[in-house]
Design a protein around this motif. Sequence first.
Motif, PDB file in Angstrom:
ATOM      1  N   CYS A 115       0.755  -1.259   0.151  1.00 25.35           N
ATOM      2  CA  CYS A 115      -0.028   0.094  -0.164  1.00 25.35           C
ATOM      3  C   CYS A 115       0.951   1.361   0.064  1.00 25.35           C
ATOM      4  O   CYS A 115       1.841   1.506   0.801  1.00 25.35           O
ATOM      5  CB  CYS A 115      -0.851  -0.102   1.277  1.00 25.35           C
ATOM      6  N   LEU A 133      -0.286   4.379   0.373  1.00 16.34           N
ATOM      7  CA  LEU A 133      -1.211   5.420   0.622  1.00 16.34           C
ATOM      8  C   LEU A 133      -0.527   6.314   1.733  1.00 16.34           C
ATOM      9  O   LEU A 133      -0.678   7.640   1.702  1.00 16.34           O
ATOM     10  CB  LEU A 133      -2.621   5.256   1.042  1.00 16.34           C
ATOM     11  N   CYS A 134       0.000   5.709   2.809  1.00 17.39           N
ATOM     12  CA  CYS A 134       0.630   6.572   3.867  1.00 17.39           C
ATOM     13  C   CYS A 134       2.006   5.901   4.106  1.00 17.39           C
ATOM     14  O   CYS A 134       2.480   4.826   3.625  1.00 17.39           O
ATOM     15  CB  CYS A 134      -0.169   6.553   5.072  1.00 17.39           C
ATOM     16  N   TRP A 160       3.425   4.338   6.319  1.00 16.05           N
ATOM     17  CA  TRP A 160       3.677   3.045   6.751  1.00 16.05           C
ATOM     18  C   TRP A 160       4.049   2.270   5.513  1.00 16.05           C
ATOM     19  O   TRP A 160       4.927   1.119   5.760  1.00 16.05           O
ATOM     20  CB  TRP A 160       2.548   2.426   7.530  1.00 16.05           C
ATOM     21  N   ARG A 161       3.546   2.413   4.503  1.00 23.32           N
ATOM     22  CA  ARG A 161       3.641   1.481   3.263  1.00 23.32           C
ATOM     23  C   ARG A 161       3.808   0.237   3.350  1.00 23.32           C
ATOM     24  O   ARG A 161       4.757  -0.688   3.162  1.00 23.32           O
ATOM     25  CB  ARG A 161       5.289   2.149   2.497  1.00 23.32           C
ATOM     26  N   CYS A 162       2.576  -0.232   4.181  1.00 17.57           N
ATOM     27  CA  CYS A 162       2.518  -1.854   4.594  1.00 17.57           C
ATOM     28  C   CYS A 162       2.772  -2.684   3.543  1.00 17.57           C
ATOM     29  O   CYS A 162       2.140  -2.442   2.264  1.00 17.57           O
ATOM     30  CB  CYS A 162       0.972  -1.743   5.033  1.00 17.57           C
ATOM     31  N   ILE A 194       1.224  -6.423   2.618  1.00 20.04           N
ATOM     32  CA  ILE A 194       0.186  -7.055   3.181  1.00 20.04           C
ATOM     33  C   ILE A 194       0.099  -8.461   2.457  1.00 20.04           C
ATOM     34  O   ILE A 194      -0.072  -8.371   1.428  1.00 20.04           O
ATOM     35  CB  ILE A 194      -1.240  -6.171   3.129  1.00 20.04           C
ATOM     36  N   GLY A 209      -3.947  -4.258   6.529  1.00 21.08           N
ATOM     37  CA  GLY A 209      -2.927  -3.184   6.522  1.00 21.08           C
ATOM     38  C   GLY A 209      -2.933  -2.672   8.290  1.00 21.08           C
ATOM     39  O   GLY A 209      -3.603  -2.997   8.889  1.00 21.08           O
ATOM     40  N   ARG A 210      -1.745  -1.875   8.632  1.00 26.31           N
ATOM     41  CA  ARG A 210      -1.638  -1.513   9.691  1.00 26.31           C
ATOM     42  C   ARG A 210      -2.914  -0.746  10.501  1.00 26.31           C
ATOM     43  O   ARG A 210      -3.389  -0.871  11.557  1.00 26.31           O
ATOM     44  CB  ARG A 210      -0.501  -0.573   9.993  1.00 26.31           C
ATOM     45  N   CYS A 211      -3.733  -0.044   9.477  1.00 20.29           N
ATOM     46  CA  CYS A 211      -4.805   0.817   9.908  1.00 20.29           C
ATOM     47  C   CYS A 211      -6.085   0.049   9.939  1.00 20.29           C
ATOM     48  O   CYS A 211      -7.061   0.426  10.440  1.00 20.29           O
ATOM     49  CB  CYS A 211      -5.174   1.987   8.580  1.00 20.29           C
ATOM     50  N   ARG A 234      -8.025  -1.683   5.338  1.00 24.57           N
ATOM     51  CA  ARG A 234      -7.484  -2.202   4.015  1.00 24.57           C
ATOM     52  C   ARG A 234      -7.088  -3.433   4.061  1.00 24.57           C
ATOM     53  O   ARG A 234      -6.263  -3.777   4.750  1.00 24.57           O
ATOM     54  CB  ARG A 234      -6.346  -1.030   3.582  1.00 24.57           C
ATOM     55  N   ASN A 262      -4.147   5.452  11.059  1.00 21.04           N
ATOM     56  CA  ASN A 262      -3.181   4.985  10.986  1.00 21.04           C
ATOM     57  C   ASN A 262      -2.321   5.167  12.158  1.00 21.04           C
ATOM     58  O   ASN A 262      -1.031   4.978  11.957  1.00 21.04           O
ATOM     59  CB  ASN A 262      -2.551   5.241   9.771  1.00 21.04           C
ATOM     60  N   ILE A 292      -6.824   7.348   5.044  1.00 17.29           N
ATOM     61  CA  ILE A 292      -7.504   5.960   5.373  1.00 17.29           C
ATOM     62  C   ILE A 292      -8.714   5.692   4.374  1.00 17.29           C
ATOM     63  O   ILE A 292      -9.129   4.600   4.573  1.00 17.29           O
ATOM     64  CB  ILE A 292      -7.214   5.344   6.501  1.00 17.29           C
TER      65      ILE A 292
HETATM   66  S1  SF4 Z   1      -1.491   1.914   7.348  1.00 16.59           S
HETATM   67 FE1  SF4 Z   1      -3.060   1.733   5.931  1.00 16.59          FE
HETATM   68  S2  SF4 Z   1      -2.982   3.445   4.551  1.00 16.59           S
HETATM   69 FE2  SF4 Z   1      -1.088   2.954   5.730  1.00 16.59          FE
HETATM   70  S3  SF4 Z   1       0.119   2.029   4.089  1.00 16.59           S
HETATM   71 FE3  SF4 Z   1      -0.842   0.494   5.630  1.00 16.59          FE
HETATM   72  S4  SF4 Z   1      -2.650  -0.282   4.810  1.00 16.59           S
HETATM   73 FE4  SF4 Z   1      -2.135   1.630   3.634  1.00 16.59          FE
END
Ligand code: SF4
Length: 346
Positions: free
Chosen positions: A25, A27-28, A30-32, A34, A40-42, A45, A91, A143
């Motif tokens: 991901c 988007l933020c 953390w660039r998870c 997955i 993801g961490r949030c 997602r 997040n 998110i």
């Molecule tokens: S915390 Fe959520 S929005 Fe941020 S990178 Fe992980 S999955 Fe994506």
Amino acid sequence: METEKRELKEAVLWETSGEDKKVRCKLCNWRCLIDDGKLGRCAVRKNIDGTLYSLNYDKVCSANPDPIEKKPLFHFQPGTRSFSIATMGCNFRCEFCQNWQISQAAIEDGRIDGQAISPERIVEAAVRGGCKSIAYTYTEPTIFMELCNDCGRIGKQRGLANVFVSNGYETVEAIDFAADWLNGINVDLKSSSDDYYKTLCKARLQPVLDTISYIANETNIWLEVTTLVVPGENDSDDELKKLADFIVNKAGPDVPWHISRFHPQYKYLDSVPTPIETLQRAETIGKEAGLHYVYLGNVPGAKSESTFCYNCGRLLIERIGYHIAANHITDSCCPDCGTKIAGFQL
Ligand code: SF4
């Protein structure tokens, strides 16, 4: 799983990563990375069979027409209403979160409550309610970017502005993605200490600094910054000066700085509200650093809720809480000395 896939909104800003249907991901910050079947961490997602989906796209949990001043955005269409929406999730894991019931539920127990309200209906409600903008707020908008993007594009066509109230953890890719319809943002700069971010928010400082610099210098998005001053955590002269110096030097003196009063919340209850003297000390430090506009937040009736010309001291926008009692700005300038007052459609 097929039913779940059909009903969900595919996420924006992700890519496949290696084998085993892993996705990354973007988007933020953390660039998870997955795994298939994981979140993801949030926690909003999910990777389903090698595709990333948003779990909160059609789950609006808050929708209110708020004064834009409540965001807070003080130099952005002052005196107007902003149709404010949120979905559950975040997040960050701030121990003092004021909206923890909706920001942390997905992380704590997997709960994502909310109503399916189409972007068209959200925009229609904003227009019908006489709002001039849509605010993506209460929880972290990054998110729920898919909903922001759909509302933002439709809202722009209907003449609405769009604003984020954000923790500043979005990637450069996410900011560029939103830049076509995003007109304003208030970014929380919680501390100048990475330890503070790590301990109290389970996050890191540098991505937030990078976001503020990027928005201020590389985009046309109007920027304001908020710092919640927590007694004993980020209220030393040294800390406050570092914050003010960063905003002046990396974002510019015209970026408004909102110094906000803390009240004990959520897991952070062994504290007291920020003393007014501490906020006033922060205000003095901000002005001495060269900031043109420093405001006190959560202090109704304070003189420093109002906007004054930084050149001649003339009262420009008189605020009482979120109410605008008078706005003397003329053609974006001070009516007495002609100094240009920065902002979005002042
Ligand atoms: S915390 Fe959520 S929005 Fe941020 S990178 Fe992980 S999955 Fe994506």
